[in-house]
Design a protein around this motif. Structure first.
Motif, mmCIF file in Angstrom:
data_model
loop_
_atom_site.group_PDB
_atom_site.id
_atom_site.type_symbol
_atom_site.label_atom_id
_atom_site.label_comp_id
_atom_site.label_asym_id
_atom_site.label_seq_id
_atom_site.Cartn_x
_atom_site.Cartn_y
_atom_site.Cartn_z
ATOM 1 N N GLU A 37 0.819 -1.211 0.000
ATOM 2 C CA GLU A 37 0.000 0.000 0.000
ATOM 3 C C GLU A 37 0.853 1.262 0.000
ATOM 4 O OE1 GLU A 37 -2.699 -0.612 3.271
ATOM 5 O OE2 GLU A 37 -3.892 -2.061 2.123
ATOM 6 N N PHE A 38 1.932 1.261 0.784
ATOM 7 C CA PHE A 38 2.838 2.407 0.785
ATOM 8 C C PHE A 38 3.469 2.577 -0.600
ATOM 9 C CE2 PHE A 38 7.145 4.196 1.568
ATOM 10 C CZ PHE A 38 6.748 5.456 2.008
ATOM 11 N N GLY A 39 3.858 1.477 -1.218
ATOM 12 C CA GLY A 39 4.450 1.551 -2.558
ATOM 13 C C GLY A 39 3.481 2.097 -3.589
ATOM 14 N N ILE A 40 2.252 1.635 -3.556
ATOM 15 C CA ILE A 40 1.252 2.116 -4.522
ATOM 16 C C ILE A 40 0.989 3.609 -4.327
ATOM 17 C CG2 ILE A 40 -1.198 1.979 -5.151
ATOM 18 C CD1 ILE A 40 -0.972 -1.082 -4.541
ATOM 19 N N SER A 167 -14.814 2.927 4.936
ATOM 20 C CA SER A 167 -14.379 3.988 5.846
ATOM 21 C C SER A 167 -12.887 3.893 6.146
ATOM 22 C CB SER A 167 -15.158 3.907 7.162
ATOM 23 O OG SER A 167 -14.590 4.767 8.138
ATOM 24 N N THR A 168 -12.381 2.688 6.355
ATOM 25 C CA THR A 168 -11.007 2.549 6.851
ATOM 26 C C THR A 168 -9.937 2.557 5.760
ATOM 27 O OG1 THR A 168 -11.262 0.144 6.913
ATOM 28 C CG2 THR A 168 -11.733 1.357 8.944
ATOM 29 N N PHE A 169 -10.128 1.780 4.704
ATOM 30 C CA PHE A 169 -9.064 1.666 3.700
ATOM 31 C C PHE A 169 -8.703 2.997 3.036
ATOM 32 C CE2 PHE A 169 -8.215 -2.998 2.563
ATOM 33 C CZ PHE A 169 -8.429 -3.406 3.853
ATOM 34 N N ILE A 174 -4.842 7.614 2.310
ATOM 35 C CA ILE A 174 -4.524 9.041 2.467
ATOM 36 C C ILE A 174 -3.227 9.193 3.250
ATOM 37 C CG2 ILE A 174 -5.248 11.182 3.608
ATOM 38 C CD1 ILE A 174 -8.177 10.378 2.886
ATOM 39 N N ALA A 175 -3.093 8.461 4.341
ATOM 40 C CA ALA A 175 -1.870 8.542 5.150
ATOM 41 C C ALA A 175 -0.664 8.034 4.366
ATOM 42 C CB ALA A 175 -2.033 7.760 6.452
#
Length: 189
Positions: A37-40, A167-169, A174-175
């Motif tokens: 997720e950080f990479g994307i 709501s969460t993903f 965003i973070a």
């Protein structure tokens, strides 16, 4: 029996060693999920943010400041929802009830606050430097988006996964986006 079938369906959720239940660690799956997720989101930031770390004019922080105030308001709303439900509006026999309906409502109230508090430090850890040195205007819009998604949580909670992930993903993304943008603009400096 039904109980045995339920237990056998749940057996994949953990390992048994000599008949004893053992816990599987989420360390490696958590690391993989975070890395992907950080990479994307860093790839998205690569194409949407440019230049080195920089300073901005005070007026560029208007949306950011208003967004932070809205976050503050929603955070206190959720905490006050929890506090008034438990301490002001209901007697202990209701708050401590084992009635499934009341237990479910109390869990919704508690998890709404818990989820917000779990995500808040991570969110602000990347939001503040992102707003200060990368893009304060976009930071303001991202705060408002996060607030809107946070407000959805108690409404979606009872629906469970995967609906709750609406709501969460996006809040995780965003973070991750802001963290990736911080890393990239730092490296470009």
């Amino acid at each position: 029996s039904d109980q045995q079938q339920d237990r056998s369906r749940m057996a994949g959720a953990y390992d048994k060693v000599g008949g004893a239940v053992t816990l599987n660690s989420g360390t490696i799956p958590g690391l993989i999920k975070t890395t992907v997720e950080f990479g994307i989101m860093t790839a998205v930031a690569y194409f949407t943010e440019s230049g080195p770390l920089k300073h901005f004019a005070a007026e560029d922080y208007k949306m950011f400041c208003l967004g932070c105030v809205s976050y503050f308001f929603v955070a206190y709303w959720f905490v006050m929802r929890q506090g008034t439900t438990k301490a002001a509006l209901n007697p202990p026999e209701v708050v401590n009830s084992t009635d499934p309906g009341i237990v479910a409502k109390m869990k919704n109230i508690d998890r709404t606050v818990g989820n917000m508090l779990e995500q808040m430090p991570i969110f602000f850890l990347v939001l503040v430097p992102y707003a200060l040195w990368v893009n304060p205007i976009r930071a303001g819009y991202l705060v408002f988006a996060d607030v809107a998604l946070t407000i959805l949580y108690p409404f979606l909670y009872d629906m469970g996964a995967p609906i709750l992930f609406a709501s969460t993903f996006p809040r995780y993304f965003i973070a991750y986006y802001m963290a990736g943008a911080l890393m990239l603009t730092s490296l470009r400096t």
